[in-house]
Design an enzyme around this catalytic site. Structure first.
Site, PDB file in Angstrom:
ATOM      1  N   THR A  36       0.839  -1.213   0.000  1.00  0.00           N
ATOM      2  CA  THR A  36       0.000   0.000   0.000  1.00  0.00           C
ATOM      3  C   THR A  36       0.874   1.264   0.000  1.00  0.00           C
ATOM      4  OG1 THR A  36      -0.168  -0.041   2.418  1.00  0.00           O
ATOM      5  CG2 THR A  36      -1.969  -1.063   1.188  1.00  0.00           C
ATOM      6  N   VAL A  58       7.694  -7.230   6.219  1.00  0.00           N
ATOM      7  CA  VAL A  58       8.092  -7.500   7.612  1.00  0.00           C
ATOM      8  C   VAL A  58       7.380  -8.718   8.203  1.00  0.00           C
ATOM      9  CG1 VAL A  58       8.764  -5.128   8.153  1.00  0.00           C
ATOM     10  CG2 VAL A  58       6.427  -5.845   8.582  1.00  0.00           C
ATOM     11  N   SER A  76       1.406  -1.433   7.930  1.00  0.00           N
ATOM     12  CA  SER A  76       0.070  -2.067   7.957  1.00  0.00           C
ATOM     13  C   SER A  76      -0.830  -1.347   6.971  1.00  0.00           C
ATOM     14  CB  SER A  76      -0.574  -1.954   9.342  1.00  0.00           C
ATOM     15  OG  SER A  76      -1.881  -2.515   9.305  1.00  0.00           O
ATOM     16  N   LYS A  92      -1.545 -10.641   8.973  1.00  0.00           N
ATOM     17  CA  LYS A  92      -0.178 -11.129   9.108  1.00  0.00           C
ATOM     18  C   LYS A  92       0.777 -10.037   9.595  1.00  0.00           C
ATOM     19  CE  LYS A  92       1.562 -14.024   5.993  1.00  0.00           C
ATOM     20  NZ  LYS A  92       1.824 -14.606   4.662  1.00  0.00           N
ATOM     21  N   GLY A 103      11.213  -9.473  17.954  1.00  0.00           N
ATOM     22  CA  GLY A 103      12.357 -10.387  18.019  1.00  0.00           C
ATOM     23  C   GLY A 103      13.635  -9.655  17.645  1.00  0.00           C
ATOM     24  N   TYR A 146      -8.269  -5.854  10.887  1.00  0.00           N
ATOM     25  CA  TYR A 146      -7.375  -4.769  11.310  1.00  0.00           C
ATOM     26  C   TYR A 146      -7.428  -4.618  12.832  1.00  0.00           C
ATOM     27  CZ  TYR A 146      -5.410   0.016  11.361  1.00  0.00           C
ATOM     28  OH  TYR A 146      -4.648   1.133  11.586  1.00  0.00           O
ATOM     29  N   LYS A 150      -4.370  -5.365  15.420  1.00  0.00           N
ATOM     30  CA  LYS A 150      -3.775  -4.304  16.231  1.00  0.00           C
ATOM     31  C   LYS A 150      -3.900  -4.607  17.728  1.00  0.00           C
ATOM     32  CE  LYS A 150      -2.309  -1.325  13.131  1.00  0.00           C
ATOM     33  NZ  LYS A 150      -0.903  -0.887  13.067  1.00  0.00           N
ATOM     34  N   THR A 176      -5.953  10.632  11.214  1.00  0.00           N
ATOM     35  CA  THR A 176      -4.888  11.592  10.897  1.00  0.00           C
ATOM     36  C   THR A 176      -4.947  11.916   9.408  1.00  0.00           C
ATOM     37  OG1 THR A 176      -3.531  10.658  12.650  1.00  0.00           O
ATOM     38  CG2 THR A 176      -2.372  11.938  10.993  1.00  0.00           C
TER      39      THR A 176
END
Ligand code: UDP
Length: 328
Positions: A36, A58, A76, A92, A103, A146, A150, A176
């Protein structure tokens, strides 16, 4: 020199964070799989000696050589149309993606700020929303992919903080807006401005009585920056408490753009929150932060950005998704 990894770096918020950290003298490693995000948002940084771009998802294992001091996990999809289009990737990146980031942080001894969201409050029964509110989320609704990702992300972050002692920060971001929003991602501000620029009617979902509170991106970035370097490990709402209805917002866009189009009404999407306003008492108290840019100024700056888009960009449409999202 301190080094920061910013995930979702080619996105709206990620790219503004890259600008800020470069300005503050950091070595910035920017990561994005461009699902995106758009390289256009960070092209101006590509030749900077302290900027490196990694085209990487990621949700797959992250390998970075050398020391790393900070991570900001902002990768995301973040608009309802994206959740419909790419629901599995959305889940994911909020689960596998955060696991990889945490990690990496543990391995490198880096501090992590994760981008959470007002969506974890769902369709809230508490108004305005303060950080102690647990939320009202439909796990299996269209936004569930979503919202639950989150929420999981926050739990995972606290687990790494408590169990592994990783330095973590959680920012709950409310609506935002600003330059570099994707014109056709379906969110209300680019939707209305795009419609005005194309000479289309402005589509209000439902009656337009639902509310949102819009924060200008520079204010948000300032809040995130302060939070990252603070000692606050509890979640912190960052947003602008100036609440308006979507109908009022449409009127503001009509007068901003000078369009002579009218508003048309469509069905309200499933689980669309009826109201949303951040309680920012915690941000005021622990970060000394509050928004500085009022909506009329922020909208002017944002509109100036949209006016620089090419015809092609203006008409490049994701409208099929849009039709699926709110049927007539
Ligand atoms: N909305 C609207 N017309 C549009 C796009 C969105 O009326 O063309 C409404 C939407 O139903 C929601 C509000 O505007 O009530 C904000 O939507 P957005 O997707 O920007 O953010 P979110 O719902 O995630 O806060």
């Amino acid at each position: 020199m301190q080094r920061v990894l910013i995930t979702g770096a080619a996105g709206f918020l990620g790219s503004h964070l890259c600008d800020r950290f470069i300005r503050e003298g950091f070595q910035v490693d920017a990561m994005d799989n461009l699902i995106t995000g758009d390289l256009k948002n960070i092209n101006h940084l590509m030749d900077h000696e302290h900027f490196t771009f990694h085209n990487h998802d990621v949700s797959e294992h992250i390998e970075l050589e050398g020391a790393l001091d900070h991570i900001l996990h902002f990768a995301s999809p973040a608009s309802p149309i994206d959740y419909l289009r790419i629901p599995i990737q959305t889940l994911k990146v909020g689960s596998l993606g955060i696991h990889n980031c945490l990690g990496l942080a543990k391995h490198k001894g880096a501090r992590v700020t994760i981008a959470s969201t007002s969506e974890i409050y769902g369709d809230p029964e508490v108004h305005p929303q303060h950080e102690e509110y647990f939320g009202n989320v439909n796990t299996i609704g269209p936004r569930g992919v979503y919202d639950e990702a989150k929420r999981f992300q926050e739990s995972m972050t606290m687990a790494y903080h408590r169990y592994h002692g990783v330095e973590t920060r959680i920012v709950r971001i409310f609506n935002t807006y600003g330059p570099r929003m994707r014109l056709n991602d379906g969110r209300v501000l680019p939707a209305f401005i795009g419609q005005a620029l194309r000479g289309e009617d402005l589509t209000i979902f439902g009656t337009g009585s639902q509310t949102r509170s819009f924060c200008y991106v520079d204010d948000l970035v300032e809040g995130i920056f302060r939070l990252h370097f603070s000692d606050e490990t509890r979640p912190v709402n960052i947003g602008n408490p100036d609440e308006i209805t979507i109908s009022q917002f449409a009127e503001e866009i009509i007068s901003l753009t000078g369009t002579d189009q009218k508003v048309v009404y469509r069905d309200l999407p499933e689980n669309d929150p009826k109201k949303r306003q951040p309680d920012i008492a915690r941000a005021r108290e622990v970060l000394g932060w509050e928004p500085q840019v009022d909506r009329s100024e922020g909208l002017k700056r944002t509109y100036a950005y949209f006016l620089t888009l090419t015809e092609e960009e203006l008409y490049k449409s994701e409208h099929k998704d849009f039709e699926a999202y709110s049927k007539n």
